[in-house]
Write an enzyme that holds these catalytic residues in place. Structure first.
Site, PDB file in Angstrom:
ATOM      1  N   ASP A 105       0.719   3.859  -3.025  1.00 15.23           N
ATOM      2  CA  ASP A 105       0.285   5.486  -2.906  1.00 15.23           C
ATOM      3  C   ASP A 105       1.355   6.147  -3.345  1.00 15.23           C
ATOM      4  OD1 ASP A 105      -1.086   7.453  -1.274  1.00 15.23           O
ATOM      5  OD2 ASP A 105       1.026   7.543  -0.402  1.00 15.23           O
ATOM      6  N   ASN A 107      -7.333   1.312   0.461  1.00 11.05           N
ATOM      7  CA  ASN A 107      -5.932   0.678   0.792  1.00 11.05           C
ATOM      8  C   ASN A 107      -5.271  -0.435   0.044  1.00 11.05           C
ATOM      9  OD1 ASN A 107      -5.591   2.684   2.900  1.00 11.05           O
ATOM     10  ND2 ASN A 107      -6.018   1.326   4.485  1.00 11.05           N
ATOM     11  N   GLU A 147       0.737  -1.098   0.063  1.00 11.60           N
ATOM     12  CA  GLU A 147      -0.191   0.124  -0.009  1.00 11.60           C
ATOM     13  C   GLU A 147       0.967   1.126   0.007  1.00 11.60           C
ATOM     14  OE1 GLU A 147      -2.568   2.693   3.383  1.00 11.60           O
ATOM     15  OE2 GLU A 147      -2.229   0.543   3.643  1.00 11.60           O
ATOM     16  N   GLU A 168      -4.474   0.586  -3.471  1.00 16.43           N
ATOM     17  CA  GLU A 168      -3.128   0.798  -3.621  1.00 16.43           C
ATOM     18  C   GLU A 168      -2.046  -0.027  -3.411  1.00 16.43           C
ATOM     19  OE1 GLU A 168      -3.543   5.531  -1.541  1.00 16.43           O
ATOM     20  OE2 GLU A 168      -3.422   3.871  -0.308  1.00 16.43           O
TER      21      GLU A 168
END
EC number: 3.1.26.3
Length: 227
Positions: free
Chosen positions: A38, A107, A34, A110
């Protein structure tokens, strides 16, 4: 099925499995993926805005990027891709319907980005194509990112400037099953000298999306109208 929805076939399914594993399982979870995803997402969206919106300054692009990568946007895309039903959750999160939580969905999305990046041999072009396909299929996000203000707000402010009644929105129809509904909204504006009213239509996979598109079409239609 999920790989088809995502638009990428994994060479190593372990990456996909880990990206879908929540920390509540007490297994090897997706938080590191994640973190990676991101950063990659912000880079890809930043590049898109830099290339697409030549007249925007840094502040404007930052605000638009925030809208495109925020939790609500990512969870909407995750829902569109059907990711929720594939997330591995611990018993507590299963009881709390964790697969519906925006934070868990965003989440996971990502983490999938990070997983694709690693699985593809850190090929930035591959993950860029995947991400932009997600956003193009969620077309309202790209279209509405062109305006800083919400289309409904822009339309309302424009009408108030000329002391005209606020627009009315009505549901014309909704079709499809719950997980793939399509809404059609009518926007009506009254109070013109030369016409009783104007009508525009917006269609989207969410009620609010359809409203916004109807408002955008109305604003575009009347912005040069001489009251």
């Amino acid at each position: 099925m999920l790989q088809k929805n995502i638009g990428y076939r994994f060479n190593h399914l372990d990456f996909l499995y880990q990206s879908l594993t929540h920390r509540s399982t007490n297994l090897s979870h997706n938080e590191r993926l994640e973190f990676l995803g991101d950063s990659i997402l912000n880079l890809i969206i930043s590049k898109f805005l830099y290339d697409e919106f030549l007249s925007k300054n840094e502040g404007e692009m930052s605000r638009t990027r925030s809208n495109l990568v925020k939790e609500g946007t990512l969870s909407d895309i995750a829902n569109q891709l059907g990711i929720g039903s594939f997330i591995n959750l611990g018993l507590g999160e299963i009881k709390n319907h964790g697969f519906l939580k925006r934070s868990i969905l965003s989440n996971a999305l990502e983490a999938i980005i990070g997983a694709i990046f690693l699985d593809s041999g850190s090929n930035i072009k591959t993950i860029e194509n995947v991400i932009m396909n997600w956003y193009r299929n969620h077309a309202d996000l790209i279209n509405l990112s062109r305006d800083e203000k919400d289309p409904k707000t822009k339309l309302q402010e424009h009408l108030q400037k000329f002391h005209l009644p606020l627009p009315k929105y009505e549901l014309l129809k909704s079709v499809g099953y719950d997980h793939e509904k399509q809404f059609t909204i009518v926007c009506k504006v009254f109070g013109f000298r030369k016409s009783d009213h104007f009508i525009t239509i917006g269609t989207g996979k969410k009620y609010k999306e359809a409203e916004k598109l109807a408002a955008k079409h109305m604003f575009d239609k009347i912005v040069n109208y001489h009251f």
